[in-house]
Each structure stands twice: as structure tokens, then as C-alpha cells.
Design an enzyme around this catalytic site. Structure first.
Site, PDB file in Angstrom:
ATOM      1  N   TYR A   1       0.310   4.650   0.524  1.00  0.00           N
ATOM      2  CA  TYR A   1      -0.453   5.818   0.995  1.00  0.00           C
ATOM      3  C   TYR A   1       0.483   6.811   1.702  1.00  0.00           C
ATOM      4  CZ  TYR A   1      -5.251   3.949   0.320  1.00  0.00           C
ATOM      5  OH  TYR A   1      -6.432   3.488  -0.185  1.00  0.00           O
TER       6      TYR A   1
ATOM      7  N   GLU B   1     -14.669  -2.347   8.040  1.00  0.00           N
ATOM      8  CA  GLU B   1     -13.417  -2.899   8.542  1.00  0.00           C
ATOM      9  C   GLU B   1     -12.807  -2.023   9.629  1.00  0.00           C
ATOM     10  OE1 GLU B   1     -14.139  -2.543   5.422  1.00  0.00           O
ATOM     11  OE2 GLU B   1     -13.932  -4.459   4.394  1.00  0.00           O
TER      12      GLU B   1
ATOM     13  N   GLN C   1       0.817  -1.214   0.000  1.00  0.00           N
ATOM     14  CA  GLN C   1       0.000   0.000   0.000  1.00  0.00           C
ATOM     15  C   GLN C   1       0.851   1.265   0.000  1.00  0.00           C
ATOM     16  OE1 GLN C   1      -1.524   1.550   3.655  1.00  0.00           O
ATOM     17  NE2 GLN C   1      -3.627   1.386   2.925  1.00  0.00           N
TER      18      GLN C   1
ATOM     19  N   GLU D   1      -4.541  10.915  18.400  1.00  0.00           N
ATOM     20  CA  GLU D   1      -4.853  12.344  18.499  1.00  0.00           C
ATOM     21  C   GLU D   1      -5.812  12.748  17.368  1.00  0.00           C
ATOM     22  OE1 GLU D   1      -1.859  11.017  18.877  1.00  0.00           O
ATOM     23  OE2 GLU D   1      -1.616  11.487  21.009  1.00  0.00           O
TER      24      GLU D   1
END
Lengths: 385, 381
Positions: A128, A244, A126, A370
Site C-alpha cells: 500500500y 478490525e 502488503q 493527525e
């Protein structure tokens, strides 16, 4: 029990027993509850076995070779795997790329990629995260510029899980620098063997190389590898985060860790230490209350409802409990707490640092806690920033 | 399977109806100004109001229909308890309609018992139940009083503390142990051999301290030991529900304050430091609700004793800790106004201070839970 079995027609109990039996009998014993993510070489046989059985892609529709499980059945499938210590196979192709292509891919993309994910020929990673972006994913800078029939990709991705073993990567890239942050992003598929892609493992505190950095230098990706529309990648990427999300807040990590803590407490005779036991009881009750809250969201999933922003609560509660459990394990270990790996203690061996290390990034990945608190404050409580 | 779903839906709808009527009642009849006015009075509640609640059928909720009640469950009781607690109604609903009615339900049938139960249901009887020892322990096997046979009845000795309500009750119920297990005595308020003193609490209500020395009683109502333990757990869970209502109110008051109070030219709720603290209160509220909900469901399902007690203590431990945490944080986020008597938040803070330790605080109930779930055994499930 062939590929056309309608699993959803089984009762939940029957389905659970079937899955349980399969994981109990077929999953290799030496790979149960692995301490770190398994490499392709270790998990390959299991992956292929799942593939052969037709159980590799539980959430995919049957017509694409999946099991077509309803959310309720998928919960059971996942729960039973976690209960039996079944490791995650390299599943980015199964959980991310597959559903993405099924929803947004062209017919040609589906026909080409989906069977190769199922056969294990393509292993996806992935693309990202980027350096300096962190949870502010939309600030990504890797760019793809159209040049004839190719995009030319330049930039860097990071925290790419097990990129060492991947044959392909799916990327969020900036295709329009003049647009607003969330716009001008596209979704691109790339073959890792394309010239100009370099990967470099990142060694973590525990000494493992679970993540990689990936560098892209004038990488030419065919134009047809874009998924969905140009500059609409962000919407697609967000839509992928479905139910998910509940699994980010699963109590399983804490359940497993507290079981190890309990063994350590008993072994060390700490049950007689009232102050220590109060600290333990707090964590155990935290876990039980987390499990009760998790059930509320699980019921929502089982009813087929969409999860709202409030599911972020589970991630915060779960990961922070997990860290506190790991911390108490170090206290229970006493002077031996800094010893790494399987440590001998009065005739038995324990490993506490693995939980400590594994619990650290849990509050960082998937959107730092956060950020989860920001989401709850603004989207659930309606506070403005 | 389908049948179950339909039943659940029906009862959900019933619960919503009940919640609506409690809400309507509370809004109209129980303004916060009333709670403010009644604190530190003696008694600090109005018998007429409790009678009015009886008129709604609430005090008889857990009492069998044969004795004028409704024979409903704890899910329904929780709805009422939550509604009353949210408005800080000082009427001793949990002590009377849950603990009092529960003890009498648990006692062997008889004319005295049946009359008392019917009285609670119609609002004419309001017992104060004394059972907890002076140390503040929570052990159903050791109620505060001992009783022995005398020529024409019983002699009761011992001292109980933390009795709610402290004043304003119509009669006493004393739990005592005998050679043949626990029993329940009724004693009139003015009984010879019974000494009382009041101990004021932070919220302006009072708890009673009751000493029996040579108290003579004619009739003992036998209690099953197991049934006594069950009633005390039920009361504990409803106490946790009271705390949950306080948590919700303190948090929502704080959220509203964060939205409206302006400093440095912005609502203070725009500051991330305060947003995150507010979210942490939300997490505690949700965990409390999850724990309480599980405990209430277990009571209604008639869970086995060990599980019931585990869940009751777990719910109380969470609710007490979360209420105290929420009270402290709510004051901080309100700033100076949070520590003034004229602001309503303080009423909730003070009620939390009174209700969190009642029947044992968080630490006691963690220990109680731990004793039932020692490490070597299979844990609560």
C-alpha cells in the site's frame, strides 16, 4: 472439534476457556510477548500448527477453511491471544488477502490462492504505502499499464512489513492517471519471484529490519491477477477496513508496557517518590479510562454493528498513552535509560527501550494520529476543512 | 441471558423517558438567564424550585418507597443530575437528594430519621450536610465533628468546611465520630453553639463553614462506618456527573462557535490547529463519560467497597481534570469573548471552578486511588 464445528454455537465463556487453554498449552513458551515482529523461520511451526487445527483464519467463512467466527467470538479469540502474548503470525494473507478474495475475487482466484494461504505455501505482504505518500495513501504513484495479457508495473512501495519472508504481494497501483486521485486505482496480486521486483530491508532505530522497500521495474503481472474491477481498487481497499479497526485502538500494548513500568518502579523504590507516583497514577488512570471506552466500542462489535469514524478516538488515546508510559519508563530507569536491550539493574534485568521504540511508529502507522484527528473533526464533529 | 438483555432494554427505555422529562423541564423552567440572575444572591437558589423538583419525584429518587420515595438507582439519579447541571441549575440537588438522603438512608431507622427522609422526598426538608474537615480531605473515617455523651444527650465539637449549600437549607446534618462509630446529628439553623460563615465561590454560590462548640444535641442517629463511606463515594460519583455535564456543554458551545465565527474569510473551525484541539476535548469528554459510566454501574451493582471507592475516585479525578482542561481550552478557542462576564461560556467556566475541587480535586483522588491500588497488589479489576 473438527473443521465443521460451529464455534458460534458455544457460549462465550466456553469458547473463551477453550481458546485460552489452547494458547496456554500449545503456544511455544519462548515466543511469548516477543519484542519485535517474528520472522517466518521463527513462527512457521506455530503457523502450521494453527493451520492443521483449522484455527489459522478465525474470521474466514467455514466453507473456505476458516472458523467462521462471529465478530463477538473473534474479539474473544484476539483478546485471549493478546493476553497470552501470542505473536502475530505473518497474517496479511489471512486478514487482508483472504477476506478480499472471498468478497471480490473470481472463483479461479479463490480456488487458487485461499488454500495456499492456509497451507503456508504463500506468505503475503502488503503493497500500500509509498515514499512521499504517508497517510495520504491515495496519492500513490506506482503504475500498472496494460500490455496484452499483462500489466507492466513500475514504481516503489515502502514500509512493507516483513517483505523479506513473503512469496506474494498485494498492490494498490495506478491504472488510470487521468482520473481523480481516489479513482484510477486498481488492486493487483503479484508473485514476489517475478523478474523486476527487488526488496531492500529498512533498518529501524532499534536496529531491526521489520520493514522493506520494494522496487518494481517493468514487472509483468498476468492480467487475471487483478481483483475486482479495473480502476475500482480504492473502494475495495477501503471496504476491507472493517471492525478490525478496533484493534488499532486496543489497550493491550499499554497494559503490557505499564506492567513492565510497575515492575521497574517497585524495583527502583520509586513508590516513595510522591511526584513520580502521581505521574504514574495519571497514566494508570488514563489506561483504565481507555479500557472503559474500548469496552463501549467492543460492545458495538459484539452486537454486530458497524463501527463509525468515532473509532479513531481509540487509536489516538491508546497510542498516545502507550508513548507516555514508555517515556515514564525511561524516567524510571534514570541514568541507565540509554542502555539498550536487557539491562541489569540491581540484580534484575529490564528492557525499557523496546517499548520506547515500539511506541514511536504507533502514532504514525494505520493513518497518523493527525489524520485520525482530521477524520474526527470533519466526519464526527462536522467541521469543514 | 435473554432475560438480562430484556431487563437492560427496559431500563434503557425508562432512562430515556426520564431523560426526556428532565430535558423538557430544564428547557422550560431553567433557562441560563435564570442561573445568571440567581448567582451571588443569598441564597443563590429558589426553595420553591427545589420543591417543584420534589413534585417531579426527583428528590425522593434514592429514598425507599416506604418513606415516600421511589427507591431507584444511581443510573436514574445521574440522568437528573446531568440534566440539571447542564442548565446550571443552582438548586443543591446533589447535596440534598444524594448526600442528604444518602446519609439518612445510611442511618439507623428511627422516627427522626424517617421524618427527615420523607421530608426530603416531598420537598419540605432541605438539609445541609457538614462532614468534611477544614483541610479539605476526603476521609470517611474522620468526619469533621466529635461527639461525646452528656447528661441528657450529646455535646458536639469541631469544624467543617465546604458545605453545600452554604445558605438556604432548612436544617443542618452534622456527621460526628464517637467511641461507637460515626453518628448523624440534626441541628436547627439557629442552634446555640453553632457558628456559621459563608465562603463565596467562583460561580456565585457559597459554601458554608460550620463550627460547633459545645453544641447540645438530644438524639444521635447511628451511621454504619461502611455505609457512611458508601454514601460519600456515591456523592463523589454524582459530583463527577455534574462535571461531565459541564464538559459537554462547554465543548458543544465551543464547537458551535468554531462553526460560526469567521476570521480571515473562513469559519475558524476550518483551521486544523483548532480542529485538533477540539478533537482533544472530545477525547477527554469520552474518557470522562466512560469512567463515570463505569462508576455509576458499580454503584448500582453494589460493588465491594474497595472497587467502589477506586472507581469513584477515578471518575472524579478524570472529570475534574477534564472539566478544567475543557474550560481553559474553551476560553482560548472563543478568544476575548470567552473571558467576558456577559457571555454564557463564563457561567460554565465558573461552575467548573466551583465543582471540580468540591470533595477533593483530581490530585487528591489520584492519591486516594493509588492508596487503594498499590503497585504490588493486583490492580483494580
Amino acid at each position: 472439534m473438527n473443521a465443521t464445528t460451529d464455534w458460534n454455537a458455544l457460549s462465550d465463556e466456553d469458547f473463551r476457556l477453550l481458546v485460552r487453554q489452547f494458547f496456554r498449552e500449545q503456544y511455544p513458551e519462548h515466543l511469548r510477548y516477543p519484542k519485535t515482529r517474528l520472522r517466518w523461520a521463527q513462527i512457521r511451526d506455530w503457523y502450521l500448527m494453527l493451520s492443521k487445527k483449522g484455527w489459522l483464519a478465525p474470521a474466514w467463512p467455514v466453507e473456505y477453511g476458516g472458523m467462521g467466527l462471529s465478530p463477538a467470538k473473534l474479539m474473544i479469540f484476539t483478546e485471549e491471544g493478546e493476553r497470552r502474548g501470542v505473536a502475530r503470525a505473518p497474517d496479511m494473507g489471512i486478514t487482508m488477502v483472504g477476506p478480499l478474495l472471498i468478497q471480490h475475487g473470481s472463483e479461479a482466484q479463490k480456488a487458487y490462492y485461499l488454500p495456499k494461504i492456509l497451507s503456508g505455501e504463500h506468505i503475503w505482504c502488503q503493497g500500500y504505502s509509498e515514499p512521499n505518500a504517508g497517510s495520504d495513501l491515495a496519492s500513490l504513484r506506482t503504475e500498472a499499464v496494460l500490455d496484452g495479457e499483462h500489466f507492466v508495473v513500475n514504481g516503489q512501495k515502502t514500509w512493507t512489513t516483513l517483505a523479506q519472508d513473503a512469496t506474494h504481494i498485494f498492490l494498490l497501483v495506478r491504472t488510470d492517471k487521468s482520473a481523480k486521485k481516489q479513482e484510477g486505482i486498481s488492486f493487483l496480486l503479484a508473485d514476489m519471484s517475478t523478474p523486476g521486483i527487488e526488496r531492500r530491508p529498512i533498518r529501524n532505530l532499534a536496529g531491526h529490519e521489520e520493514f522493506c522497500e520494494c522496487f518494481f521495474h517493468d514487472v509483468r503481472v498476468p492480467r487475471e491477477n487483478i481483483v475486482g474491477e479495473l480502476n475500482r481498487g480504492w473502494t475495495i481497499a477501503k471496504a476491507l477496513l472493517g471492525f478490525e479497526r478496533i484493534f488499532l485502538g486496543s489497550p493491550k500494548q499499554s497494559q503490557y508496557a505499564i506492567a513492565r513500568l510497575e515492575e521497574l518502579i517497585v524495583h527502583r523504590g520509586l513508590t516513595a517518590d510522591a511526584a513520580f507516583m502521581d505521574a504514574y497514577a495519571r497514566l494508570k488512570l488514563d489506561l483504565l479510562d481507555h479500557m472503559a471506552l474500548y469496552e463501549r466500542f467492543a460492545d458495538q462489535v459484539r452486537r454486530g454493528e458497524t463501527l463509525g469514524p468515532d473509532v479513531s478516538m481509540l487509536k489516538i488515546i491508546g497510542t498516545e498513552n502507550y508513548q507516555r508510559i514508555a517515556q515514564l519508563m525511561l524516567e524510571a530507569a534514570g541514568s541507565a535509560a540509554g542502555l539498550v536491550g536487557d539491562v541489569e539493574l540491581d540484580g534484575e534485568s529490564f528492557d525499557w527501550l523496546t517499548s520506547y521504540y515500539n511506541s514511536r511508529p504507533a502514532t504514525i502507522y494505520g493513518g497518523a494520529n493527525e489524520i485520525q484527528r482530521n477524520i474526527l473533526a470533519t466526519q464526527l464533529l462536522g467541521l469543514k476543512s | 441471558m435473554m432475560a438480562n438483555v430484556e431487563i437492560d432494554t427496559d431500563s434503557d427505555a425508562q432512562l430515556r423517558l426520564l431523560a426526556d422529562s428532565v430535558q423538557a423541564f430544564a428547557t422550560k423552567r431553567l433557562p441560563l438567564a435564570r442561573a445568571r440572575r440567581l448567582r451571588r444572591e443569598n441564597p443563590e437558589f429558589e426553595a420553591a424550585m427545589l420543591a417543584e423538583m420534589a413534585g417531579q419525584g426527583w428528590t425522593g429518587l434514592l429514598i425507599p418507597e416506604s418513606m415516600g420515595g421511589f427507591g431507584l438507582g444511581f443510573a436514574e439519579a445521574a440522568v437528573i443530575v446531568e440534566g440539571l447541571s447542564a442548565q446550571l441549575a443552582p438548586e443543591p440537588f446533589v447535596p440534598v437528594a444524594v448526600l442528604g438522603a444518602g446519609l439518612l438512608n445510611a442511618a439507623a431507622p428511627g422516627a427522626q430519621r424517617d421524618a427527615l427522609l420523607s421530608g426530603i422526598a416531598d420537598g419540605s426538608v432541605m438539609p445541609a450536610c457538614a462532614w468534611q474537615d477544614t483541610q479539605g480531605g476526603f476521609d470517611p473515617a474522620y468526619p469533621a465533628f466529635r461527639a461525646r455523651r452528656a447528661a441528657d444527650g450529646w455535646i458536639v465539637e469541631g469544624e467543617a468546611r465546604f458545605v453545600r449549600p452554604g445558605s438556604g437549607a432548612s436544617t443542618w446534618l452534622l456527621v460526628a465520630r464517637t467511641e461507637n462509630g460515626p453518628v448523624l446529628f440534626e441541628a436547627p439553623l439557629s442552634a446555640a453553639g453553632l457558628d456559621l460563615s459563608m465562603e463565596p465561590q467562583a460561580d456565585g454560590t457559597a459554601l458554608a463553614r460550620v463550627r460547633a462548640h459545645g453544641l447540645c444535641a438530644n438524639e444521635a442517629m447511628p451511621l454504619g462506618a461502611d455505609r457512611l463511606a458508601a454514601v460519600l463515594d456515591q456523592t463523589l460519583v454524582m459530583n463527577a456527573v455534574e462535571l461531565l455535564a459541564l464538559i459537554r456543554r462547554m465543548r458543544s458551545m465551543t464547537l458551535e462557535y468554531l462553526r460560526t465565527r469567521v476570521q480571515f474569510g473562513k469559519p475558524i473551525g476550518s483551521f486544523q490547529a483548532l480542529q485538533h484541539r477540539q478533537v482533544d476535548l472530545l477525547l477527554q469528554e469520552e474518557l470522562t463519560e466512560a469512567a463515570v459510566r463505569e462508576a455509576v454501574a458499580a454503584l448500582d451493582a453494589g460493588a465491594p467497597a474497595a472497587r467502589r471507592t477506586s472507581l469513584a475516585s477515578r471518575a472524579k479525578a478524570r472529570a475534574a481534570d477534564a472539566a478544567m482542561h475543557t474550560a481553559r481550552e474553551a476560553i482560548q478557542m472563543h478568544g476575548g469573548i470567552g473571558v467576558t462576564d456577559e457571555y454564557d461560556l463564563g457561567l460554565y467556566v465558573n461552575r467548573s471552578l466551583a465543582l471540580a475541587p468540591w470533595l477533593g480535586g483530581a490530585r487528591l483522588h489520584r492519591q486516594r486511588w493509588l492508596a487503594l491500588n498499590p503497585l504490588q497488589s493486583v490492580t483494580e479489576s
